[in-house]
Enzyme design. Structure first.
Site, PDB file in Angstrom:
ATOM      1  N   LYS A  52      41.230  30.478  47.113  1.00  0.00           N
ATOM      2  CA  LYS A  52      40.350  31.102  47.951  1.00  0.00           C
ATOM      3  C   LYS A  52      39.691  30.487  49.477  1.00  0.00           C
ATOM      4  O   LYS A  52      39.803  31.131  50.265  1.00  0.00           O
ATOM      5  CB  LYS A  52      39.133  31.393  46.969  1.00  0.00           C
ATOM      6  CG  LYS A  52      39.304  32.393  46.008  1.00  0.00           C
ATOM      7  CD  LYS A  52      38.315  32.513  45.029  1.00  0.00           C
ATOM      8  CE  LYS A  52      38.759  33.470  43.942  1.00  0.00           C
ATOM      9  NZ  LYS A  52      38.085  33.466  42.466  1.00  0.00           N
ATOM     10  N   GLN A  96      32.958  31.681  39.865  1.00  0.00           N
ATOM     11  CA  GLN A  96      34.257  31.613  39.321  1.00  0.00           C
ATOM     12  C   GLN A  96      33.955  31.793  37.840  1.00  0.00           C
ATOM     13  O   GLN A  96      33.111  30.982  37.002  1.00  0.00           O
ATOM     14  CB  GLN A  96      35.103  30.438  39.575  1.00  0.00           C
ATOM     15  CG  GLN A  96      36.399  30.600  39.038  1.00  0.00           C
ATOM     16  CD  GLN A  96      37.347  31.632  39.627  1.00  0.00           C
ATOM     17  OE1 GLN A  96      37.204  31.947  40.866  1.00  0.00           O
ATOM     18  NE2 GLN A  96      38.262  32.084  38.928  1.00  0.00           N
ATOM     19  N   ASP A 119      32.485  40.263  44.500  1.00  0.00           N
ATOM     20  CA  ASP A 119      33.564  40.524  43.091  1.00  0.00           C
ATOM     21  C   ASP A 119      33.162  41.941  42.642  1.00  0.00           C
ATOM     22  O   ASP A 119      33.885  42.352  41.976  1.00  0.00           O
ATOM     23  CB  ASP A 119      33.036  39.538  42.226  1.00  0.00           C
ATOM     24  CG  ASP A 119      34.084  38.302  42.017  1.00  0.00           C
ATOM     25  OD1 ASP A 119      35.202  38.586  42.361  1.00  0.00           O
ATOM     26  OD2 ASP A 119      33.516  37.177  41.731  1.00  0.00           O
TER      27      ASP A 119
HETATM   28  N1  GUN Z   1      38.213  34.635  37.150  1.00  0.00           N
HETATM   29  C1  GUN Z   1      39.172  35.475  36.997  1.00  0.00           C
HETATM   30  N2  GUN Z   1      39.379  36.389  38.064  1.00  0.00           N
HETATM   31  C2  GUN Z   1      38.270  36.265  38.628  1.00  0.00           C
HETATM   32  C3  GUN Z   1      37.622  37.001  39.613  1.00  0.00           C
HETATM   33  O1  GUN Z   1      38.263  37.709  40.390  1.00  0.00           O
HETATM   34  N3  GUN Z   1      36.545  36.599  40.522  1.00  0.00           N
HETATM   35  C4  GUN Z   1      35.731  35.715  39.691  1.00  0.00           C
HETATM   36  N4  GUN Z   1      34.615  35.424  40.183  1.00  0.00           N
HETATM   37  N5  GUN Z   1      36.142  34.709  38.494  1.00  0.00           N
HETATM   38  C5  GUN Z   1      37.521  35.274  37.986  1.00  0.00           C
END
Ligand code: GUN
Length: 284
Positions: A52, A96, A119
């Site tokens: 990211k 996350q 998200d």
């Molecule tokens: N964990 C697995 N996929 C994601 C996601 O798309 N966003 C977040 N915040 N955590 C995750």
């Protein structure tokens, strides 16, 4: 038969995001900013977070990363979120998941300002998606839709089967397919005669989290097969939910793992962060 190249499609979209980012910066002085928070030391989560950060650099975003220790308290995390919610340099906040078990994931998600919830996990954003009036699309399902669009195949009227009903992927995935007039079925661990249902699919999306879960007998010849899984096989190699070698010859299009859905998910996160910054520039 044809492999959908998520890396290539993702790179093209990121180029456009970089152009739009530069334009926003020149016109308004605003640079999109993303804050990523990770608690604990799950290795897979750290890989996602690293990617990211790399994505932010590629498109010219400002980014902050908070790698917090496993023992971080709910209160400490909430205080950080309050600070980021109030910070004008930050347009997107991502925590996350999964979080360590002592933390209340629901409360954490609800603390993020909906306008910075890139998200699209907050109840307000989930509700907006449900009624089809949204600012952000959830990243993984939005990435899947882009990959489906890249095939030139229309979703309208097609039998779409989603395996998995998580809040992050399965449920919003079904909703986006429905928005494009797919006939959508959601399957899960209690589904009876799973193979019978999945064999009806013109478009099959798997988000289960089990290596080689989708076998050739579960796939209709000519189907578009999208693999959201991110697993390790018996040799520790990264793989999806689909038995790729067996399914690839019968599918019309299929996504590989890695190099399919993964890169698109991060690209959609960048797109949402840009959208948030563009809205902030307009005072919305
Ligand atoms: N964990 C697995 N996929 C994601 C996601 O798309 N966003 C977040 N915040 N955590 C995750």
């Amino acid at each position: 038969m044809a492999i959908i190249d998520g890396k290539k499609i993702s790179a093209k979209t990121r180029e456009q995001i970089a152009v739009d980012t530069q334009k926003l910066l020149e016109e308004t002085g605003i640079r999109p900013g993303l804050a990523v928070i990770i608690v604990g030391d799950d290795p897979a989560s750290h890989v996602y977070v690293k990617n990211k950060k790399k994505g932010c650099e590629q498109v010219g975003f400002y980014s902050e990363e908070y790698a917090l220790p496993e023992q971080t308290s709910q209160e400490e995390l909430m205080q950080l979120l309050d600070r980021l919610n109030a910070d004008p340099k930050i347009h997107g906040i991502l925590v996350q998941l999964p979080l360590p078990r002592h933390l209340d994931e629901k409360a954490v998600i609800e603390r993020i300002l909906p306008s910075k919830d890139v998200d699209a996990f907050h109840a307000v954003n989930v509700g907006k998606i449900m009624i089809g009036n949204y600012d952000f699309l959830p990243c993984t399902p939005a990435g899947v839709m882009e990959l489906i669009h890249s095939t030139g195949i229309s979703v309208s009227g097609k039998e779409c089967v989603v395996i998995g009903r998580s809040n992050i992927v399965g449920k919003p995935m079904a909703m986006l397919l429905l928005h494009e007039n797919g006939t959508v079925t959601i399957c899960h661990s209690r589904t009876q005669n799973l193979a019978e249902v999945t064999r009806r699919a013109d478009i099959l999306v798997s988000a289960v989290g089990r290596a080689k879960f989708v076998t050739a007998d579960m796939v209709k010849p000519g189907a578009v097969v999208i693999d959201v899984g991110m697993n390790r096989d018996e040799n520790g190699k990264l793989c999806g939910d689909v038995d790729f070698a067996a399914v690839e010859p019968i599918a019309s299009y299929i996504t590989p793992v890695p190099g399919g859905v993964g890169p698109m998910t991060i690209t959609m996160l960048l797109k949402n962060t840009l959208t948030s910054a563009q809205k902030a520039a307009k005072g919305e």
